[in-house]
Design a protein around this motif. Structure first.
Motif, PDB file in Angstrom:
ATOM      1  N   MET A  24      12.995  14.982   5.696  1.00  0.00           N
ATOM      2  CA  MET A  24      12.417  14.829   4.372  1.00  0.00           C
ATOM      3  C   MET A  24      10.907  14.637   4.531  1.00  0.00           C
ATOM      4  O   MET A  24      10.472  13.836   5.356  1.00  0.00           O
ATOM      5  CB  MET A  24      13.048  13.585   3.715  1.00  0.00           C
ATOM      6  N   ASN A  25      10.131  15.357   3.730  1.00  0.00           N
ATOM      7  CA  ASN A  25       8.685  15.260   3.904  1.00  0.00           C
ATOM      8  C   ASN A  25       8.097  14.035   3.187  1.00  0.00           C
ATOM      9  O   ASN A  25       8.759  13.387   2.377  1.00  0.00           O
ATOM     10  CB  ASN A  25       7.976  16.559   3.512  1.00  0.00           C
ATOM     11  N   ALA A  35       7.745  10.364  -3.840  1.00  0.00           N
ATOM     12  CA  ALA A  35       8.342  10.593  -5.163  1.00  0.00           C
ATOM     13  C   ALA A  35       9.585   9.727  -5.371  1.00  0.00           C
ATOM     14  O   ALA A  35       9.778   9.152  -6.455  1.00  0.00           O
ATOM     15  CB  ALA A  35       8.685  12.072  -5.338  1.00  0.00           C
ATOM     16  N   ILE A  36      10.422   9.613  -4.347  1.00  0.00           N
ATOM     17  CA  ILE A  36      11.632   8.782  -4.446  1.00  0.00           C
ATOM     18  C   ILE A  36      11.246   7.320  -4.667  1.00  0.00           C
ATOM     19  O   ILE A  36      11.835   6.628  -5.519  1.00  0.00           O
ATOM     20  CB  ILE A  36      12.510   8.946  -3.187  1.00  0.00           C
ATOM     21  N   MET A  37      10.263   6.851  -3.925  1.00  0.00           N
ATOM     22  CA  MET A  37       9.850   5.449  -4.063  1.00  0.00           C
ATOM     23  C   MET A  37       9.177   5.189  -5.412  1.00  0.00           C
ATOM     24  O   MET A  37       9.410   4.142  -6.022  1.00  0.00           O
ATOM     25  CB  MET A  37       8.940   5.048  -2.911  1.00  0.00           C
ATOM     26  N   VAL A  38       8.367   6.116  -5.882  1.00  0.00           N
ATOM     27  CA  VAL A  38       7.742   5.957  -7.202  1.00  0.00           C
ATOM     28  C   VAL A  38       8.828   5.910  -8.273  1.00  0.00           C
ATOM     29  O   VAL A  38       8.809   5.044  -9.162  1.00  0.00           O
ATOM     30  CB  VAL A  38       6.703   7.064  -7.486  1.00  0.00           C
ATOM     31  N   ALA A  69       2.698   3.424  -2.083  1.00  0.00           N
ATOM     32  CA  ALA A  69       2.548   2.628  -0.855  1.00  0.00           C
ATOM     33  C   ALA A  69       3.828   2.639  -0.032  1.00  0.00           C
ATOM     34  O   ALA A  69       3.795   2.865   1.192  1.00  0.00           O
ATOM     35  CB  ALA A  69       2.149   1.192  -1.215  1.00  0.00           C
ATOM     36  N   ALA A  70       4.959   2.408  -0.682  1.00  0.00           N
ATOM     37  CA  ALA A  70       6.237   2.389   0.035  1.00  0.00           C
ATOM     38  C   ALA A  70       6.553   3.759   0.622  1.00  0.00           C
ATOM     39  O   ALA A  70       7.067   3.857   1.743  1.00  0.00           O
ATOM     40  CB  ALA A  70       7.352   1.923  -0.899  1.00  0.00           C
ATOM     41  N   GLY A  71       6.228   4.823  -0.126  1.00  0.00           N
ATOM     42  CA  GLY A  71       6.447   6.173   0.396  1.00  0.00           C
ATOM     43  C   GLY A  71       5.598   6.470   1.619  1.00  0.00           C
ATOM     44  O   GLY A  71       6.065   7.095   2.577  1.00  0.00           O
ATOM     45  N   ILE A  79       8.361   6.335   9.465  1.00  0.00           N
ATOM     46  CA  ILE A  79       9.590   5.843  10.104  1.00  0.00           C
ATOM     47  C   ILE A  79       9.851   6.487  11.467  1.00  0.00           C
ATOM     48  O   ILE A  79      10.380   5.837  12.368  1.00  0.00           O
ATOM     49  CB  ILE A  79      10.822   5.976   9.180  1.00  0.00           C
ATOM     50  N   ASP A  80       9.475   7.732  11.639  1.00  0.00           N
ATOM     51  CA  ASP A  80       9.716   8.403  12.927  1.00  0.00           C
ATOM     52  C   ASP A  80       8.795   7.890  14.034  1.00  0.00           C
ATOM     53  O   ASP A  80       9.071   8.105  15.210  1.00  0.00           O
ATOM     54  CB  ASP A  80       9.542   9.921  12.779  1.00  0.00           C
TER      55      ASP A  80
END
Length: 158
Positions: free
Chosen positions: A1-2, A8-11, A62-64, A70-71
């Motif tokens: 996932m980019n 976008a998911i976190m927002v 920020a969270a995104g 993570i990698d």
């Protein structure tokens, strides 16, 4: 996932939590909240929705940005996001305590815990991504103001 999908998911997550908190708040703002004595520095009611909307977007970005690392920093990112989700849950809980239960005293104690979790999240975020750290600064400043406002409202209406 980019990175952009993660942002976008976190927002969306943050805005969703904000929407749910707003539903808890909405009814009391026009009824119970109008009956309270407030300090002279209390902002007009219309200011809260745009400020919180902006802060939720900043939190999500920020969270995104942190999640995107993570990698490269798996343990640090997991720890940071754990604190992020704890503070996000506490953020929603404050609205329920203050407006839902109409209890500024309990909300006052909870907002201190919220502030501490925001601070810890900010500290962890800034070590992973400096922009994520900067995006949390307006949030911690606003919650600092909200804590003073909460304490003042409790004091004036005890």
């Amino acid at each position: 996932m980019n990175k952009y999908l993660k942002i976008a998911i976190m927002v969306a997550t943050c805005i969703g939590v904000g929407y749910i908190s707003g539903e808890t708040t909405r009814e009391s703002v026009d009824t119970w909240y109008t009956t309270l004595q407030k300090p002279v520095f209390n902002p007009p009611n219309w200011i809260f929705a745009p400020v919180w909307s902006t802060l939720y977007v900043f939190m999500g970005i920020a969270a995104g940005l942190v999640w995107a690392r993570i990698d490269f920093e798996k343990d640090a990112v997991r720890k940071a996001l754990t604190f992020f989700f704890i503070q996000l849950a506490l953020n929603a809980l404050w609205s329920y305590l203050f407006f839902g239960l109409q209890n500024p005293m309990i909300a006052m104690f909870e907002i201190v815990l919220l502030w501490l979790m925001i601070y810890e999240t900010w500290h962890k975020f800034k070590t992973i991504n400096k922009y994520a750290g900067w995006l949390f600064v307006p949030y911690i400043l606003w919650v600092s103001f909200a804590a003073v406002l909460n304490a003042s409202i409790w004091y004036l209406n005890r």
